[in-house]
Design a protein around this motif. Structure first.
Motif, PDB file in Angstrom:
ATOM      1  N   LYS A   1       0.754  -1.201   0.090  1.00 42.53           N
ATOM      2  CA  LYS A   1      -0.123  -0.281   0.065  1.00 42.53           C
ATOM      3  C   LYS A   1       0.917   1.497   0.016  1.00 42.53           C
ATOM      4  CE  LYS A   1      -3.744  -2.548   2.514  1.00 42.53           C
ATOM      5  NZ  LYS A   1      -3.025  -3.487   2.584  1.00 42.53           N
ATOM      6  N   SER A   2       2.001   1.005  -0.149  1.00 36.41           N
ATOM      7  CA  SER A   2       3.147   2.094  -0.162  1.00 36.41           C
ATOM      8  C   SER A   2       3.007   3.067  -1.506  1.00 36.41           C
ATOM      9  CB  SER A   2       4.430   2.120   0.133  1.00 36.41           C
ATOM     10  OG  SER A   2       4.937   0.915  -0.728  1.00 36.41           O
ATOM     11  N   LEU A   3       3.217   4.104  -1.562  1.00 36.83           N
ATOM     12  CA  LEU A   3       3.389   5.195  -2.712  1.00 36.83           C
ATOM     13  C   LEU A   3       4.941   5.064  -3.270  1.00 36.83           C
ATOM     14  CD1 LEU A   3       1.772   8.440  -1.445  1.00 36.83           C
ATOM     15  CD2 LEU A   3       1.184   7.259  -3.590  1.00 36.83           C
ATOM     16  N   ARG A   4       4.879   4.804  -4.332  1.00 35.72           N
ATOM     17  CA  ARG A   4       6.120   4.337  -5.076  1.00 35.72           C
ATOM     18  C   ARG A   4       6.622   5.377  -6.149  1.00 35.72           C
ATOM     19  NH1 ARG A   4       9.380  -0.735  -3.616  1.00 35.72           N
ATOM     20  NH2 ARG A   4       7.939  -1.542  -2.213  1.00 35.72           N
ATOM     21  N   GLU A   5       7.774   5.870  -6.295  1.00 32.60           N
ATOM     22  CA  GLU A   5       8.355   6.728  -7.520  1.00 32.60           C
ATOM     23  C   GLU A   5       8.577   5.654  -8.719  1.00 32.60           C
ATOM     24  OE1 GLU A   5      11.643   9.924  -8.633  1.00 32.60           O
ATOM     25  OE2 GLU A   5      11.656   8.918  -6.617  1.00 32.60           O
TER      26      GLU A   5
ATOM     27  N   GLY B   1      10.557   2.751  -8.652  1.00 34.44           N
ATOM     28  CA  GLY B   1      11.496   2.944  -7.805  1.00 34.44           C
ATOM     29  C   GLY B   1      11.344   2.835  -6.304  1.00 34.44           C
ATOM     30  N   LYS B   2      11.962   3.688  -5.431  1.00 36.58           N
ATOM     31  CA  LYS B   2      11.805   3.598  -4.060  1.00 36.58           C
ATOM     32  C   LYS B   2      10.498   3.969  -3.561  1.00 36.58           C
ATOM     33  CE  LYS B   2      14.048   7.800  -3.429  1.00 36.58           C
ATOM     34  NZ  LYS B   2      15.217   8.497  -2.864  1.00 36.58           N
ATOM     35  N   GLN B   3      10.158   3.757  -2.424  1.00 31.15           N
ATOM     36  CA  GLN B   3       8.852   4.232  -1.739  1.00 31.15           C
ATOM     37  C   GLN B   3       9.190   5.707  -1.459  1.00 31.15           C
ATOM     38  OE1 GLN B   3       7.444   2.079   1.677  1.00 31.15           O
ATOM     39  NE2 GLN B   3       8.362   0.170   0.736  1.00 31.15           N
ATOM     40  N   PHE B   4       8.263   6.483  -1.353  1.00 31.52           N
ATOM     41  CA  PHE B   4       8.405   7.981  -0.812  1.00 31.52           C
ATOM     42  C   PHE B   4       7.863   7.878   0.625  1.00 31.52           C
ATOM     43  CE2 PHE B   4       6.784   8.675  -5.233  1.00 31.52           C
ATOM     44  CZ  PHE B   4       7.470   9.793  -5.474  1.00 31.52           C
ATOM     45  N   ARG B   5       9.045   7.545   1.445  1.00 35.11           N
ATOM     46  CA  ARG B   5       9.043   7.619   2.922  1.00 35.11           C
ATOM     47  C   ARG B   5       9.231   8.967   3.580  1.00 35.11           C
ATOM     48  NH1 ARG B   5       9.090   2.520   4.948  1.00 35.11           N
ATOM     49  NH2 ARG B   5       9.464   0.894   3.474  1.00 35.11           N
ATOM     50  N   GLU B   6       9.880   9.920   2.880  1.00 37.80           N
ATOM     51  CA  GLU B   6      10.373  11.213   3.588  1.00 37.80           C
ATOM     52  C   GLU B   6       9.397  12.253   3.275  1.00 37.80           C
ATOM     53  OE1 GLU B   6      12.197   9.862   0.805  1.00 37.80           O
ATOM     54  OE2 GLU B   6      13.551   8.762   1.796  1.00 37.80           O
ATOM     55  N   TYR B   7       8.345  12.059   2.581  1.00 34.36           N
ATOM     56  CA  TYR B   7       7.211  13.077   2.431  1.00 34.36           C
ATOM     57  C   TYR B   7       5.965  12.534   2.802  1.00 34.36           C
ATOM     58  CZ  TYR B   7      11.232  15.048  -0.106  1.00 34.36           C
ATOM     59  OH  TYR B   7      12.535  15.784  -0.425  1.00 34.36           O
TER      60      TYR B   7
END
Length: 545
Positions: free
Chosen positions: A434-438, A449-455
C-alpha cells in the motif's frame, strides 16, 4: 410451425429464429427511422430466394414513380410485384381497397406481403368504425396464409393504445436519437408471438446495401471459480507490489493524468502476454495502429511484427464512430480470430460520445468486463484524470466496485521538481503493497523505484517533509462533512451508511453523495455483507504515526 428467415443479418437471431408463417408483423416508428427500408429489404431478399412477394404501396404517387423509387435501393429485385392504392381512397373507402387487395393476393398466392403504410387505412373513419375495419383486415390477412409486414408511422405511446396492436402477432419498433455527434438508430421488439426474442435496444445502420443490425450484447452471468494463477509483469518491482502479480482473469483500471504513462503500462501488459503465448487485443480510441507501432518502437517493442504473427490485434475506432453494440460484436470477432487472452482498452473516455448518461456508460463497461471474464480474459482499462496535481478522482464515473484492481499514476511536486508516483488502491481477493512508489519512464518502458518515505501529501501533488500524522494531505480540499466521514471510516475500517449518519450527524441524502464522491476518488468501496451494504476504507494506511 414453419419458421422463415428475414434474410437480414442478425435479425433472425434477435427474433428467436426468424418469422413464423403465417404471421403479421408491424414495423412501426416515426418518419425517417427506416421502416420501409427494413421491410422492403426482407421482401427483396425473400424474392431473391425464389419466394413470391407482393409490395403494396399506399401513396398518392403513380405505380411508375413507386417503382423508380424502389429501384434506387441496391437490394431491390425486379421480381417483386408492386401494387399501388391511392392514399385518399385508402382513407375514405378502405373496404373497397381491401376487396381489391384480396383479389390480387388470391390470384398471385404470395409467400410474403408488405403493406406500406397501414396508418392511412380508414383514417377519416370514427374510431369505432376504424376499429371494426382493422378487425376485418385481420380476418382477411388470416386467409392469405403468408408472412405479412405492415409499416406504420406511430410513436411508442400510440402503439400501446392503437387497435393495430391487437391484430398483429409481432411488433418491431424503430427509433432514432440525434445528438451533435451522431444519429443513433435502434430496433426494439415490443411483441413476438411463438418465439423467444432478445430484449433490449438493438443498434442498426442504414447503408447503401440496406439495414445492418447489431444486436445488444448482454453477457451471461456465469459462476467462475476464482483464479489463483498470477500474471507476471516486465515492469520491475510491480509483481512484488501486487503480492506476486495480477490474478488471471482480473479487470484492471489504471488511472492518471495525461503523460503519466497509462498507455505504456497497457503496452507492457499486452507485450508481456504476447511474448508468453497469450494473444492480446488493443482497443484504441485515439492512436491509430500506425501511431501505436511507432510509439511502441520507442521502448523496443515491435508491435507491428506481433500483429502480423497473430499475437496482437489492434481495434481503432474514433470516439465519434463508436456504436456500442457494433463495437462489442467487432471485439468478440477479433477475440475469436486469434484466441485473445488479454485486452487493453485505452481509454474509457472513448465511450463518452456513445452514452449521454454515465449510468449507461458504466453498465456498458460492466458488460464488457463480464464478457471478458466469461471468456477467461484479463482486461486492463485506462482512465484519464483531468487534474495533473491536487484533488483527484480515479474516473468521472464510479468504477471502483466494478474493477478488481485499481492503480493510480500521479504527478507530484517535490522540491520544485515534478516526479511520478504509483499507488495500488485496490486488489480484490488479494493483499498488496500500500505504499506510494516513485516511478519513471525510460527507453525500455516503466521502471518502479523507491517508496516516498520522507514526504507526506504526495497525492495532493505538492509534498512536504514527513512529520506527525499523514492524514491531512489525503483530505486536502475536503469539506468539513467529507472530512468527518473520512475520519469515521478510518476509525471503523468499515461501516454502514446508517451508522455513519448517526456518528457524523450528516443526513442520509447528503451522506450518499459524499460516499459516492469518495468511491469515485478510490478512497472507499461498497461491500455487501449478509444482504446489507457496508462502506470500507481502501487506504487503510493513511493515518500513521
Amino acid at each position: 410451425m414453419e419458421i422463415k428467415s428475414t434474410y437480414i443479418e442478425n435479425l433472425d437471431e434477435v427474433l428467436g429464429g426468424g418469422m413464423i408463417r403465417p404471421s403479421t408483423t408491424l414495423i412501426a416508428g416515426t418518419a425517417g427511422t427506416g421502416r420501409t427500408t427494413l421491410g422492403l429489404q426482407s421482401l427483396c431478399m425473400a424474392a431473391r430466394n425464389n419466394e413470391k412477394v407482393l409490395y403494396v404501396a399506399i401513396t398518392p404517387k403513380s405505380k411508375q414513380n413507386v417503382k423508380e423509387m424502389l429501384s434506387r435501393f441496391k437490394f431491390f429485385e425486379d421480381t417483386v410485384n408492386v401494387h399501388v392504392f391511392d392514399t385518399s381512397m385508402a382513407e375514405r373507402d378502405p373496404l373497397t381497397m381491401l376487396v381489391e387487395l384480396g383479389n390480387v393476393v388470391t390470384s398471385m398466392g404470395p409467400d410474403r406481403v408488405m403493406i406500406d403504410p397501414i396508418t392511412p387505412l380508414g383514417y377519416s373513419f370514427p374510431d369505432s368504425e376504424r376499429r371494426r375495419f382493422m378487425y376485418s383486415l385481420s380476418s382477411a390477412i388470416g386467409e392469405w396464409n403468408c408472412i405479412v409486414y405492415l409499416t406504420g408511422t406511430l410513436l411508442l405511446d400510440e402503439i400501446h393504445t392503437s387497435v393495430i396492436n391487437d391484430i398483429v402477432d409481432n411488433i418491431l419498433y424503430l427509433s432514432q436519437t440525434t445528438t451533435r455527434f451522431r444519429t443513433m438508430r435502434n430496433l426494439e421488439i415490443l411483441k413476438m408471438s411463438g418465439l423467444g426474442f432478445t430484449e433490449g435496444e438493438h443498434t442498426f445502420e442504414i447503408k447503401d446495401s440496406g439495414v445492418k443490425l447489431y444486436p445488444i450484447c448482454i453477457p451471461e452471468k456465469i459462476s467462475l471459480k476464482p483464479e489463483r494463477e498470477r500474471l507476471k509483469s516486465s515492469i520491475e518491482k510491480l509483481d512484488t507490489i501486487l503480492a506476486g502479480g495480477i490474478l488471471k482473469g482480473s479487470s484492471i483500471l489504471v488511472a492518471g493524468s495525461a503523460g503519466t504513462g497509462k498507455t505504456i503500462f497497457g503496452l507492457h501488459f499486452i507485450m508481456d502476454g504476447a511474448i508468453n503465448g497469450e494473444p492480446g487485443l488493443i482497443i484504441s480510441f485515439e492512436e491509430t495502429p500506425e501511431e501505436l507501432y511507432q510509439y511502441s518502437k520507442s521502448f523496443g517493442w515491435d508491435l507491428e511484427k506481433m500483429e502480423k504473427e497473430d499475437q496482437v490485434r489492434i481495434l481503432f475506432t474514433p470516439p465519434s464512430d463508436v456504436y456500442p453494440n457494433k463495437h462489442t460484436l467487432h471485439i468478440n470477432k477479433l477475440i475469436e480470430e486469434i484466441g485473445v487472452q488479454r485486452v487493453f482498452v485505452d481509454d474509457i473516455s472513448g465511450f463518452d460520445y456513445a452514452f449521454e448518461r454515465n449510468i449507461d456508460k458504466k453498465e456498458h463497461i460492466y458488460n464488457l468486463i463480464r464478457n471478458f471474464k466469461n471468456k477467461k480474459i484479463t482486461s486492463c482499462f485506462t482512465s484519464e484524470i483531468e487534474n495533473i496535481t491536487g484533488n483527484l478522482q480515479v474516473s468521472h464515473i464510479a468504477l471502483s466496485m466494478v474493477m478488481d484492481v485499481v492503480i493510480l499514476l500521479r504527478y507530484v511536486e517535490i522540491e520544485s521538481e515534478m516526479k511520478k508516483a504509483l499507488l495500488v488502491l485496490k486488489i480484490r481477493g488479494s493483499g498488496h503493497d500500500k505504499s506510494l512508489r516513485e516511478y519513471s519512464i525510460t527507453d525500455s518502458g516503466m521502471k518502479i523505484g523507491k517508496q516516498f518515505r520522507e514526504y507526506t501529501g504526495i497525492l495532493t501533488g505538492s509534498a512536504t517533509p514527513a512529520h506527525g500524522r499523514a492524514y491531512e494531505p489525503y483530505t486536502s480540499g475536503f469539506t468539513s462533512e467529507k472530512d468527518r466521514v473520512m475520519r469515521e471510516l478510518i476509525k471503523e475500517k468499515e461501516t454502514t451508511a446508517e451508522r455513519l449518519s448517526e456518528t457524523t450527524g450528516i443526513d442520509h441524502d447528503e451522506l450518499e453523495v459524499i460516499l459516492s464522491q469518495l468511491e469515485g476518488l478510490g478512497y472507499v468501496v461498497p461491500v455487501s455483507k449478509k444482504g446489507e451494504q457496508y462502506y470500507k476504507i481502501v487506504l487503510t494506511d493513511i493515518e500513521k504515526e
